[in-house]
Design a protein around this motif. Sequence first.
Motif, PDB file in Angstrom:
ATOM      1  N   GLN A  86       0.730  -1.192  -0.095  1.00  0.00           N
ATOM      2  CA  GLN A  86      -0.014   0.168  -0.040  1.00  0.00           C
ATOM      3  C   GLN A  86       0.837   1.298  -0.039  1.00  0.00           C
ATOM      4  O   GLN A  86       0.477   2.183  -0.396  1.00  0.00           O
TER       5      GLN A  86
ATOM      6  N   GLU B 294      -7.096   1.592 -11.124  1.00  0.00           N
ATOM      7  CA  GLU B 294      -8.458   2.195 -11.193  1.00  0.00           C
ATOM      8  C   GLU B 294      -8.096   3.785 -10.814  1.00  0.00           C
ATOM      9  O   GLU B 294      -8.840   4.850 -11.337  1.00  0.00           O
ATOM     10  N   SER B 295      -7.219   3.917 -10.119  1.00  0.00           N
ATOM     11  CA  SER B 295      -6.735   5.332  -9.579  1.00  0.00           C
ATOM     12  C   SER B 295      -5.638   5.846 -10.684  1.00  0.00           C
ATOM     13  O   SER B 295      -5.238   7.055 -10.418  1.00  0.00           O
TER      14      SER B 295
ATOM     15  N   GLY C 206      -4.896  -5.418  -4.334  1.00  0.00           N
ATOM     16  CA  GLY C 206      -4.630  -3.968  -4.304  1.00  0.00           C
ATOM     17  C   GLY C 206      -4.307  -3.358  -5.710  1.00  0.00           C
ATOM     18  O   GLY C 206      -4.516  -2.176  -6.190  1.00  0.00           O
TER      19      GLY C 206
ATOM     20  N   LYS D  97      -5.884  -3.922  -8.597  1.00  0.00           N
ATOM     21  CA  LYS D  97      -6.849  -3.149  -9.268  1.00  0.00           C
ATOM     22  C   LYS D  97      -7.430  -1.844  -8.852  1.00  0.00           C
ATOM     23  O   LYS D  97      -7.607  -0.756  -9.713  1.00  0.00           O
ATOM     24  N   ARG D  98      -7.255  -1.512  -7.470  1.00  0.00           N
ATOM     25  CA  ARG D  98      -7.277  -0.324  -7.088  1.00  0.00           C
ATOM     26  C   ARG D  98      -6.418   0.901  -7.601  1.00  0.00           C
ATOM     27  O   ARG D  98      -6.528   1.960  -7.960  1.00  0.00           O
ATOM     28  N   TYR D  99      -5.055   0.483  -7.707  1.00  0.00           N
ATOM     29  CA  TYR D  99      -3.896   1.031  -8.051  1.00  0.00           C
ATOM     30  C   TYR D  99      -4.243   1.347  -9.746  1.00  0.00           C
ATOM     31  O   TYR D  99      -4.155   2.732 -10.224  1.00  0.00           O
TER      32      TYR D  99
END
Length: 148
Positions: A103, A140-141, A134, A136-138
């Motif tokens: 993270q 998407e951001s 995580g 996927k979140r990276y």
Amino acid sequence: MDIWEKMYLKAKEEYRPQEVTPFLYAHHVVCALESENGEIYTGFCVESCCGVMDLCAERVAALNMYVNSGQTVIKRLIVFRDQEPREGGDDIPCLACREFLLQLSPRNKDIEIMTDYPERKVKRLEELVPDWWGWKRYRESGQDQDAN
């Protein structure tokens, strides 16, 4: 002296297990990490009677790095108790630390983690967390796996 020996000796300076109070125990697990710019930061474990307040040596070292320099990318990490890591090392860093390190920066997937000091064997963090949730979140951001 190679970088691993330098890191080992820096971390070893922190190894001095002590009961801080009847509720807190510290310095029984130690860590040294090398940041992206080559600086070495150390940390030690603090355990308490209330588990939510525990801090692993790896997270303390990473927080020391961030607080003192603003860096988030780690190149190498060594963590141990009373002797250097030997044979295996798949249980270090713990799952909470693996999560925190990823993270902190997606580039930390490439951290070299010492698993056998005498043989100089390492594993990359990505090997220990191959399908991390995580990513996927990276993406998407707007930050992919190679982003800062």
